[in-house]
Design a protein around this motif. Sequence first.
Motif, PDB file in Angstrom:
ATOM      1  N   THR A   1       0.772  -1.318   0.069  1.00 11.81           N
ATOM      2  CA  THR A   1       0.108  -0.064  -0.057  1.00 11.81           C
ATOM      3  C   THR A   1       0.643   1.279  -0.047  1.00 11.81           C
ATOM      4  O   THR A   1       0.718   2.255  -0.816  1.00 11.81           O
ATOM      5  N   ALA A   2       1.874   1.116   0.922  1.00 16.58           N
ATOM      6  CA  ALA A   2       2.830   2.629   1.001  1.00 16.58           C
ATOM      7  C   ALA A   2       3.601   2.629  -0.212  1.00 16.58           C
ATOM      8  O   ALA A   2       4.100   3.837  -0.346  1.00 16.58           O
TER       9      ALA A   2
ATOM     10  N   TYR B   1      -9.782  -1.453   3.003  1.00 17.34           N
ATOM     11  CA  TYR B   1      -9.075  -2.603   2.434  1.00 17.34           C
ATOM     12  C   TYR B   1      -8.933  -3.789   3.380  1.00 17.34           C
ATOM     13  O   TYR B   1      -8.357  -3.608   4.262  1.00 17.34           O
ATOM     14  N   CYS B   2      -9.613  -4.918   3.063  1.00 20.05           N
ATOM     15  CA  CYS B   2      -9.742  -6.069   4.035  1.00 20.05           C
ATOM     16  C   CYS B   2      -9.181  -7.267   3.453  1.00 20.05           C
ATOM     17  O   CYS B   2      -9.701  -7.796   2.514  1.00 20.05           O
ATOM     18  N   GLN B   3      -8.223  -8.008   4.491  1.00 21.04           N
ATOM     19  CA  GLN B   3      -7.893  -9.253   3.879  1.00 21.04           C
ATOM     20  C   GLN B   3      -8.855 -10.121   3.555  1.00 21.04           C
ATOM     21  O   GLN B   3     -10.111 -10.177   4.145  1.00 21.04           O
TER      22      GLN B   3
ATOM     23  N   ILE C   1      -7.532 -10.011  -2.189  1.00 19.64           N
ATOM     24  CA  ILE C   1      -7.400 -11.112  -3.251  1.00 19.64           C
ATOM     25  C   ILE C   1      -6.331 -10.622  -4.538  1.00 19.64           C
ATOM     26  O   ILE C   1      -6.942 -10.388  -5.534  1.00 19.64           O
ATOM     27  N   GLN C   2      -5.123 -10.489  -4.008  1.00 24.83           N
ATOM     28  CA  GLN C   2      -4.201  -9.824  -5.013  1.00 24.83           C
ATOM     29  C   GLN C   2      -4.256 -10.248  -6.605  1.00 24.83           C
ATOM     30  O   GLN C   2      -4.089  -9.751  -7.491  1.00 24.83           O
ATOM     31  N   VAL C   3      -4.407 -11.708  -6.564  1.00 21.96           N
ATOM     32  CA  VAL C   3      -4.382 -12.210  -7.907  1.00 21.96           C
ATOM     33  C   VAL C   3      -5.411 -11.983  -8.808  1.00 21.96           C
ATOM     34  O   VAL C   3      -5.391 -12.154 -10.033  1.00 21.96           O
TER      35      VAL C   3
ATOM     36  N   LYS D   1      -0.214  -4.094  -7.335  1.00 18.69           N
ATOM     37  CA  LYS D   1      -1.427  -3.496  -8.280  1.00 18.69           C
ATOM     38  C   LYS D   1      -2.777  -3.475  -7.626  1.00 18.69           C
ATOM     39  O   LYS D   1      -3.470  -2.621  -7.562  1.00 18.69           O
ATOM     40  N   HIS D   2      -3.085  -4.362  -6.883  1.00 17.09           N
ATOM     41  CA  HIS D   2      -4.501  -4.511  -6.253  1.00 17.09           C
ATOM     42  C   HIS D   2      -4.715  -3.435  -5.221  1.00 17.09           C
ATOM     43  O   HIS D   2      -5.546  -2.899  -5.027  1.00 17.09           O
ATOM     44  N   TYR D   3      -3.586  -3.337  -4.639  1.00 17.53           N
ATOM     45  CA  TYR D   3      -3.482  -2.120  -3.390  1.00 17.53           C
ATOM     46  C   TYR D   3      -3.452  -0.791  -4.090  1.00 17.53           C
ATOM     47  O   TYR D   3      -4.242   0.037  -3.581  1.00 17.53           O
TER      48      TYR D   3
END
Length: 445
Positions: free
Chosen positions: A54-55, A127-129, A157-159, A377-379
Motif C-alpha cells: 500500500t505504501a 481494504y480488508c484481507q 485477493i491480489q491475484v 497492483k491490487h493495493y
Amino acid sequence: MNKRDFIKKSGLGALGVALAPSFLQNLKHLGPQDRLRTAHIGLGVQGLADLQDTASHPAVEVVALCDVDATALANASARYPDAKTYTDYRTLLNEMKDEIDAVIVATPDHTHAPASLMAMEMDKPVYCQKPLTHFVSESREMKKMAAEKGLVTQMGIQVHSFYDYKLATLLIRDGIIGKVHTVRAWSPKEWGYNGPEPTGSDPIPEDLDWNLWLGTAPERPYKEGFYHPGAWRRIMDYGCGTLGDMGVHIFDTPYNALELDVPRTIMTECREPTGFGYPENNTVTYEFPGTDYTAESLKWVWYDGPGVPPEHEDLKLPGGEALHDQGAMFLGEKGKLYLPHFMLEPKLIVDGQYKEMDVEKYNLGTPVRNYASEGPKHYHEFVDACLGKGETSAPFDYAARLTETILLGTIAGRFPGETLHWDAKKARFKEGKANKFLKGKYRRF
C-alpha cells in the motif's frame, strides 16, 4: 519470483463500485486529493506485506499502525517511524478518526468484521484481507454498510489483478469452452486440525496482549502453538480453514468469470466435527443457479488437504501430465479450461489435447509473472479509487458473496455428508440446526 520467495527476500516472513458523492465529501479536507493517509490494523506476515505494498503508492502517507503483538508493531514502526502506534484498533480509530482517510485490515479472520465495520461506521474506505469475514452475517452487514455509505472497498485477493486470472475470465466469458457445467478446484494445504482441544494453559508471551488478540471471539486460555502466530487458521473460533485461505484465491477467478451468486445447496465430505479444529481433508460440493455463462445449473467441487486432488476423469491432462498442486478446471460443452495456481497461463483442452488460443485480441499486453511487480497492483487500485481515479475490482459487494459461498462450505463441514439447502433471500438454511453457525456471539473485551 513467486510470492513465498518474494516475502522471504523482502523480510516480510470486471466488478467494481462507483465512487459515491458521500465519499468525495469525506475527502474534502485533502484539498487537491493528491494523498491518502492510511491506518494499518494487523502487522503480521500478511499485514506487513499489505503495509509495504500500500505504501509503495506515491500518494500514500502511513499515519497509524496497530497490532496486539509488540514485536510485530515495533518491526512495522521501524519502517514507518512517523506513524503513531497502537495496540487496540478501537483506540486508534477513536483517536485518529479525523487524521486518517482509509483503513487496511489484516488481522486474523475473526477480527476482520469488528475492525472493518467500526472504520466503515466512521465513513472510512476499507481494504480488508480475505476471507472478508468469519461469519455469513458479518459479510452481509459489511456489504450493506459499504453500499449505504457509498464507500470505496476492496478485499485482499491480489491475484484478482494478475494477468493470467484476467485472461481466464475473458476466455470463459468469450465462450471458448461454451456453457460451463462443472468446476473442480483444489489445494493440498492443511489448514485443519484433527487432534483434541488442548487442555491447561501456557504463559502468555510478554509481547502479546492475549485479551485483545481474542477480541470478540470466545475466551480461551493461551496455548503455545495453537493460536498466535499463524496457527489460528486451523481453529473454528478464529479462522476458516483451507477453504477460507486458499479457497478464496482459487475460487475467485471461476466465481468472477461465471458471474455466480451464492449456491443453492452445499455438501461437505469430511471427518466428524470436533467443534474445535477444521477437518484436515474436505471435499465440498456446491450447486449454483445458472448464469449467462453456465448450464442451467453449475456443479462446483472443492478438494483440500493432503493428497488432493483425487484421480478423476475431469482432471486428466494431455499425455498424462501431472496437475499443478493447486488450481481449477472449468468443464464446458466444448472442452476444458485449466487454470493452475498461481501466475501460470490458462490452458485450453479439447478432445484430450491442448489447443492454441488467440489471446492478443484481449489487449492484456505481455504477461508479467513477477510477484514483486504485480503484487502491489491490487493495493494501488484501492488507493486510486479512494482518490477518485477509477474503481476497485473486488469491492465488498462482490467479496461478500464470494465469502458467503466459502463460509457456507465450512458450515456444511459440521454436518458431513448431509446436503444443506440455502435460501439466499432469507439468509437461512432450510435445515434449522445449521442456522446457529451463521453468526457468533461477540465477547465484550
